[in-house]
Design a protein around this motif. Structure first.
Motif, PDB file in Angstrom:
ATOM      1  N   ILE A   6      58.488  45.305  39.575  1.00 15.19           N
ATOM      2  CA  ILE A   6      59.315  44.801  38.668  1.00 15.19           C
ATOM      3  C   ILE A   6      59.366  44.455  37.443  1.00 15.19           C
ATOM      4  O   ILE A   6      59.856  44.512  36.282  1.00 15.19           O
ATOM      5  N   ALA A   7      58.159  42.917  37.260  1.00 14.99           N
ATOM      6  CA  ALA A   7      58.500  42.662  36.628  1.00 14.99           C
ATOM      7  C   ALA A   7      57.404  42.667  35.140  1.00 14.99           C
ATOM      8  O   ALA A   7      58.022  42.716  33.899  1.00 14.99           O
ATOM      9  N   ILE A   8      56.525  43.735  35.192  1.00 16.16           N
ATOM     10  CA  ILE A   8      56.062  44.373  34.416  1.00 16.16           C
ATOM     11  C   ILE A   8      56.780  45.868  33.620  1.00 16.16           C
ATOM     12  O   ILE A   8      57.049  45.383  32.272  1.00 16.16           O
ATOM     13  N   LEU A   9      57.617  46.296  34.469  1.00 14.18           N
ATOM     14  CA  LEU A   9      58.650  47.498  34.392  1.00 14.18           C
ATOM     15  C   LEU A   9      60.256  46.385  33.588  1.00 14.18           C
ATOM     16  O   LEU A   9      60.191  47.277  32.143  1.00 14.18           O
ATOM     17  N   ASP A  33      58.531  45.529  29.755  1.00 17.22           N
ATOM     18  CA  ASP A  33      58.615  47.368  29.416  1.00 17.22           C
ATOM     19  C   ASP A  33      59.613  46.985  28.896  1.00 17.22           C
ATOM     20  O   ASP A  33      59.796  48.079  27.731  1.00 17.22           O
ATOM     21  N   ALA A  34      60.689  47.451  29.249  1.00 16.92           N
ATOM     22  CA  ALA A  34      61.841  47.641  29.681  1.00 16.92           C
ATOM     23  C   ALA A  34      61.977  47.386  27.985  1.00 16.92           C
ATOM     24  O   ALA A  34      63.004  47.183  27.342  1.00 16.92           O
ATOM     25  N   LEU A  35      61.791  45.905  28.075  1.00 13.53           N
ATOM     26  CA  LEU A  35      62.560  44.637  27.202  1.00 13.53           C
ATOM     27  C   LEU A  35      61.578  45.452  25.600  1.00 13.53           C
ATOM     28  O   LEU A  35      62.921  45.029  24.618  1.00 13.53           O
ATOM     29  N   ASN A  36      60.664  44.917  25.764  1.00 14.71           N
ATOM     30  CA  ASN A  36      59.854  45.452  24.282  1.00 14.71           C
ATOM     31  C   ASN A  36      60.565  46.942  24.129  1.00 14.71           C
ATOM     32  O   ASN A  36      60.926  47.231  22.608  1.00 14.71           O
ATOM     33  N   THR A  37      60.632  48.722  24.667  1.00 13.86           N
ATOM     34  CA  THR A  37      60.990  49.582  24.767  1.00 13.86           C
ATOM     35  C   THR A  37      62.858  48.888  23.726  1.00 13.86           C
ATOM     36  O   THR A  37      63.204  49.240  22.600  1.00 13.86           O
ATOM     37  N   LEU A  38      63.821  48.210  24.474  1.00 12.93           N
ATOM     38  CA  LEU A  38      65.045  48.112  24.343  1.00 12.93           C
ATOM     39  C   LEU A  38      65.101  47.721  22.869  1.00 12.93           C
ATOM     40  O   LEU A  38      66.009  47.727  22.368  1.00 12.93           O
ATOM     41  N   ALA A  39      64.460  46.434  22.231  1.00 21.84           N
ATOM     42  CA  ALA A  39      64.272  45.591  21.052  1.00 21.84           C
ATOM     43  C   ALA A  39      64.429  47.063  19.853  1.00 21.84           C
ATOM     44  O   ALA A  39      64.887  46.486  19.545  1.00 21.84           O
ATOM     45  N   PHE A  40      63.371  47.851  20.226  1.00 22.16           N
ATOM     46  CA  PHE A  40      63.409  48.646  18.942  1.00 22.16           C
ATOM     47  C   PHE A  40      64.669  49.461  18.736  1.00 22.16           C
ATOM     48  O   PHE A  40      65.087  49.626  17.515  1.00 22.16           O
ATOM     49  N   VAL A  41      65.485  49.936  20.364  1.00 26.45           N
ATOM     50  CA  VAL A  41      66.470  50.441  19.647  1.00 26.45           C
ATOM     51  C   VAL A  41      67.906  49.484  19.396  1.00 26.45           C
ATOM     52  O   VAL A  41      68.159  50.206  18.887  1.00 26.45           O
ATOM     53  N   THR A  71      57.114  38.648  26.097  1.00 27.75           N
ATOM     54  CA  THR A  71      55.237  38.927  26.425  1.00 27.75           C
ATOM     55  C   THR A  71      55.295  37.479  27.180  1.00 27.75           C
ATOM     56  O   THR A  71      54.437  37.144  28.188  1.00 27.75           O
ATOM     57  N   LEU A  72      56.390  36.777  27.393  1.00 28.67           N
ATOM     58  CA  LEU A  72      56.418  35.836  28.499  1.00 28.67           C
ATOM     59  C   LEU A  72      56.347  36.252  29.864  1.00 28.67           C
ATOM     60  O   LEU A  72      55.698  35.675  30.782  1.00 28.67           O
ATOM     61  N   ILE A  73      57.497  37.245  29.932  1.00 25.90           N
ATOM     62  CA  ILE A  73      57.343  38.042  31.388  1.00 25.90           C
ATOM     63  C   ILE A  73      55.936  38.321  31.825  1.00 25.90           C
ATOM     64  O   ILE A  73      55.412  37.887  32.788  1.00 25.90           O
ATOM     65  N   HIS A  74      55.125  39.241  31.082  1.00 21.84           N
ATOM     66  CA  HIS A  74      53.835  39.676  31.086  1.00 21.84           C
ATOM     67  C   HIS A  74      52.618  38.710  31.136  1.00 21.84           C
ATOM     68  O   HIS A  74      51.161  38.370  32.370  1.00 21.84           O
ATOM     69  N   ASP A  75      52.897  37.118  30.568  1.00 21.40           N
ATOM     70  CA  ASP A  75      51.704  36.353  29.866  1.00 21.40           C
ATOM     71  C   ASP A  75      52.398  35.472  31.731  1.00 21.40           C
ATOM     72  O   ASP A  75      50.920  35.211  31.785  1.00 21.40           O
ATOM     73  N   ASP A  76      53.469  35.259  32.191  1.00 21.88           N
ATOM     74  CA  ASP A  76      53.206  34.489  33.898  1.00 21.88           C
ATOM     75  C   ASP A  76      52.565  35.279  34.898  1.00 21.88           C
ATOM     76  O   ASP A  76      52.476  34.843  35.673  1.00 21.88           O
TER      77      ASP A  76
END
Length: 277
Positions: A97-100, A103-111, A68-73
């Protein structure tokens, strides 16, 4: 606790040398108080849980927060150059790369949750975290739509219940769920988190207004040129402090059912209200 969380994050984050992986590590390990994962662990401690079993969920929560912080910035959002005193992710790695990375951290959290949490509770944990994230996004949308506008106190509170309180509330609930807490206990912790989140946000607004008025040579609490409504701009500095203390007291009141076991959570609330940075 902070060291345990950092070790877990380093364990779960990708270790290759790609720009994407570097960006994920850069933003996640760029510092921070680990406030939300610590709340998750403290909630579990209330019930005598083995924190080793809770650490993966706590790490996942921090990944979501970092996302959320990466995207908020990003330039399309708050367009921030610095985060925790360091260049923001998109300034170092580029906006794409920041957007990706987010996105990757969002997915990795649930993994991480699926692979490491109690299988009987992983689904509920994922649900709580997912619902909280949707609410954070809804709050961010209100924030963007409110730029250059004076919004009502009711709308401001709605925005921060979504944007700030949701993930704090979910962190506590997740710790309690994994520790086998009752519905009543989970509800009390959720309400504690809701009020704690608002106290946190109001204190943020107070600190921001105070630092800006000092830098501009104005009396503390005087309006500062800003493109967003805050508790201070709507209520004034004195009233904002009163409202922050009100939410602090409401948060503490929810902990009464835990007796002396809630000392650490009370201390965290004290920190939130009295912090200076």
């Amino acid at each position: 606790m902070k060291n345990q969380i950092n070790k877990a994050l380093l364990k779960y984050l990708p270790k290759d040398k790609s720009s994407l992986s570097k960006a994920m590590r850069y933003s996640t390990m760029a510092g921070g108080k680990r406030f939300r994962p610590i709340l998750c662990l403290e909630a579990a401690k209330l019930f005598g849980s083995d924190l080793k079993k809770i650490i993966p969920a706590a790490a996942a929560i921090e990944m979501i927060h970092t996302f959320t912080l990466i995207h908020d910035d990003l330039p399309a959002m708050d367009d921030s150059d610095l985060r925790r005193g360091k260049p923001t992710c998109h300034k170092v790695f580029g906006e794409d790369i920041a957007i990706l990375a987010g996105d990757a951290l969002n997915t990795l959290a649930f993994v991480v949750i699926a692979q490491n949490c109690d299988p009987k509770k992983a689904s509920k944990v994922s649900e709580e975290l997912g619902v909280a994230l949707i609410r954070v996004v809804e709050g961010q949308a209100i924030d963007l739509e409110s730029e250059d506008k004076i919004i009502s106190y009711k709308k401001l509170e709605e925005m921060h219940l979504l944007k700030t309180s949701s993930l704090i509330e979910a962190s506590l609930k997740i710790g309690a769920i994994l520790a086998g807490a009752s519905k009543r206990q989970i509800s009390a912790l959720a309400k504690y988190g809701r009020h704690l989140g608002l106290a946190f946000q109001i204190t943020d607004d107070i600190l921001d207004a105070t630092s800006k008025t000092k830098s501009l040579g104005k009396p503390a609490g005087q309006d500062v040129v800003n493109n967003k409504s805050t508790y201070v701009s709507l209520l004034g500095l004195s009233e904002a402090k009163i409202i922050a203390k009100k939410h602090y007291k409401l948060a503490i009141n929810e902990l009464k059912i835990f007796g002396n076991r809630s000392k650490n959570l009370i201390n965290i609330a004290d920190f939130v209200l009295r912090r200076t940075a």
